[in-house]
Design an enzyme around this catalytic site. Structure first.
Site, short mmCIF file in Angstrom:
data_model
loop_
_atom_site.label_atom_id
_atom_site.label_comp_id
_atom_site.label_asym_id
_atom_site.label_seq_id
_atom_site.Cartn_x
_atom_site.Cartn_y
_atom_site.Cartn_z
N HIS A 286 -11.93 -6.54 -14.32
CA HIS A 286 -11.29 -5.56 -13.45
C HIS A 286 -12.26 -4.45 -13.10
CE1 HIS A 286 -10.29 -3.09 -17.02
NE2 HIS A 286 -9.88 -4.21 -17.56
N HIS A 329 -14.90 1.76 -24.17
CA HIS A 329 -16.05 2.36 -23.50
C HIS A 329 -16.30 3.79 -23.96
CE1 HIS A 329 -14.28 4.88 -20.03
NE2 HIS A 329 -13.26 4.53 -20.75
N GLU A 335 -12.27 12.68 -19.91
CA GLU A 335 -11.02 12.15 -19.38
C GLU A 335 -9.82 12.83 -20.06
OE1 GLU A 335 -11.10 7.94 -19.97
OE2 GLU A 335 -13.15 7.74 -19.23
N HIS A 359 -10.23 12.20 -24.02
CA HIS A 359 -11.38 11.41 -24.44
C HIS A 359 -12.58 12.05 -23.77
CE1 HIS A 359 -7.94 8.40 -24.70
NE2 HIS A 359 -8.27 8.70 -25.93
N HIS A 365 -13.33 5.13 -26.79
CA HIS A 365 -11.89 4.90 -26.74
C HIS A 365 -11.62 3.56 -26.08
CE1 HIS A 365 -13.05 7.00 -23.04
NE2 HIS A 365 -12.03 6.42 -22.44
FE LIG Z 1 -11.66 5.99 -20.38
#
Ligand SMILES: [Fe+2]
Length: 428
Positions: A286, A329, A335, A359, A365
């Site tokens: 994705h 990642h 974020e 994050h 995370h």
């Molecule tokens: Fe993320």
């Protein structure tokens, strides 16, 4: 409440008059404005900003906004601005349970609770993420934020915003944006909670579409600006201004919502996330989550956003031979996430509507152990993720939590435990 009218289109040169004949034609500031009104220019960009970024509206009002009393400082224990006011920030993933709406009378401004901040509004850099917790409408009180534009994401309860340019009704699933420096007030229809991104940087705009082409993601025509309306009732008003990270209060003898006509492209606007055209893989893997960007505030470095507003709406998952939830990642970007309703596919149980997570830069995370186990063994049929709306404020600068965020009672003590079940399965 009566149904409101809107003008469609993002960044359009809208025009509107609440009284026929109030809007000057052919001149922005004629010698005498019709109906005895005053002309006032509200600039959201430097005069000389490139045409594509230039935002301004002409307001024709019963009294100019300079008619206001002197400002006095107004205390607010939970509204913070800029990284200088932040706390020591651990490099752990952080998550907050939904914060309860207070029992005591609390309006939108009183109910702001800053969770994370970065940057500096005087440098037009960075953002803050706040919760709002409100149970009372602002009546004869208006708020002006000189530090940033406000992106409001309702999670519980519908809001009616009265702004200088008109009114907007916004319910959960919709979002709205109030430009920096524009007066507004918020009416609630009961206990209300949601999220606010205070953007100190460049005004939010639609992202470029590149190879996607001329259609897709958030389409310009689905952004709605108000039509002109004004308050006719006489009487005093309290004006609360956020200016340099401090709240200030002044009294004036009349409503600031006295604009009878206006034209221009600096407007408040609302958007229904149900109109977002979601794009994803129809083969395998994705794309990066940037594919979900609704609005972006660019920084001075191309591609490195001051803040992106990103949503994760209902959508079909069809990729073959793919791990469908977000991958694990670490990211130079930071974020901040919220959940309006339903479940988020990377955290099906622990992340609650009205909660939040952070994050930060290079904090690893990804899906919790339960989501990983399920997604790794699921039969990959077409699957609809439904009844869900998560979102992210993503920024290039590290977000720093406030004292309220760390000690206010909603921080989850054991968030990182959700990954402890990710065992080493390597055949030794
Ligand atoms: Fe993320």
């Amino acid at each position: 409440m009566s149904e409101l009218k809107y003008q469609a289109g993002f960044g359009n040169q809208h025009s509107s008059e609440a009284v026929p004949g109030a809007l000057p034609l052919g001149r922005n500031s004629p010698q005498r404005v019709p109906l005895g009104l005053y002309a006032e220019l509200l600039s959201g960009a430097a005069f000389t900003a490139p045409r594509v970024e230039n935002l301004r509206s002409w307001l024709y009002r019963r009294q100019p906004s300079v008619v206001v009393g002197g400002y006095q400082p107004l205390d607010h224990a939970f509204l913070k601005t800029g990284a200088a006011q932040a706390q020591l920030s651990p490099p752990d993933p952080l998550r907050w349970a939904p914060t309860a709406i207070p029992e005591q009378p609390t309006d939108f401004v009183q109910g702001l609770r800053t969770l994370v901040v970065n940057g500096d509004p005087d440098a037009h850099t960075g953002m803050a993420a706040h919760l709002y917790l409100a149970n009372r409408s602002m009546e004869r009180s208006a708020f002006i934020n000189a530090d940033g534009e406000l992106l409001i994401v309702p999670q519980q309860g519908s809001l009616r915003l009265t702004t200088e340019l008109g009114r907007l009704d916004v319910r959960p699933g919709e979002i709205c944006v109030v430009p920096r420096g524009m007066a507004f007030k918020v009416a609630v229809d009961g206990p209300s909670r949601g999220y606010v991104c205070e953007n100190y940087g460049a005004a939010l705009r639609l992202p470029e579409l590149g190879p996607i082409g001329s259609n897709g993601l958030a389409n310009a025509r689905d952004f709605l600006a108000p039509v002109a309306c004004f308050e006719a009732e006489p009487g005093a008003y309290e004006i609360i201004k956020k200016f340099g990270g401090q709240l200030w209060r002044a009294a004036q003898a009349h409503s600031p919502f006295n604009v009878v006509a206006w034209h221009g492209n600096l407007t408040p606007y609302k958007y229904d996330t149900a109109n977002f055209m979601t794009i994803g893989s129809i083969s395998f893997d994705h794309p990066d989550p940037s594919i979900f960007t609704v609005l972006t505030s660019p920084s001075d470095t191309p591609g490195w956003a001051n803040v992106d507003f990103v949503i994760f709406p209902p959508r079909w998952m069809v990729a073959e031979d793919s791990f469908r939830p977000p991958w694990y990642h670490r990211n130079v970007m930071s974020e901040f996430m919220g959940l309006v309703l339903g479940q988020y596919d990377a955290k099906p149980e622990g992340f609650k509507p009205g909660g939040a997570s952070l994050h930060n830069a290079f904090v690893p995370h990804g899906p919790d152990a339960e989501a990983f186990a399920k997604a790794s063994s699921a039969e990959l049929k077409p699957h609809k993720l439904d009844n869900t709306l998560a979102f992210m404020f993503e920024t290039r600068w590290r977000l720093q939590p406030t004292a309220f965020a760390l000690q206010g009672g909603s921080l989850e003590a054991n968030y990182a435990a959700c990954w402890q079940g990710l065992n080493d399965s390597f055949p030794a």
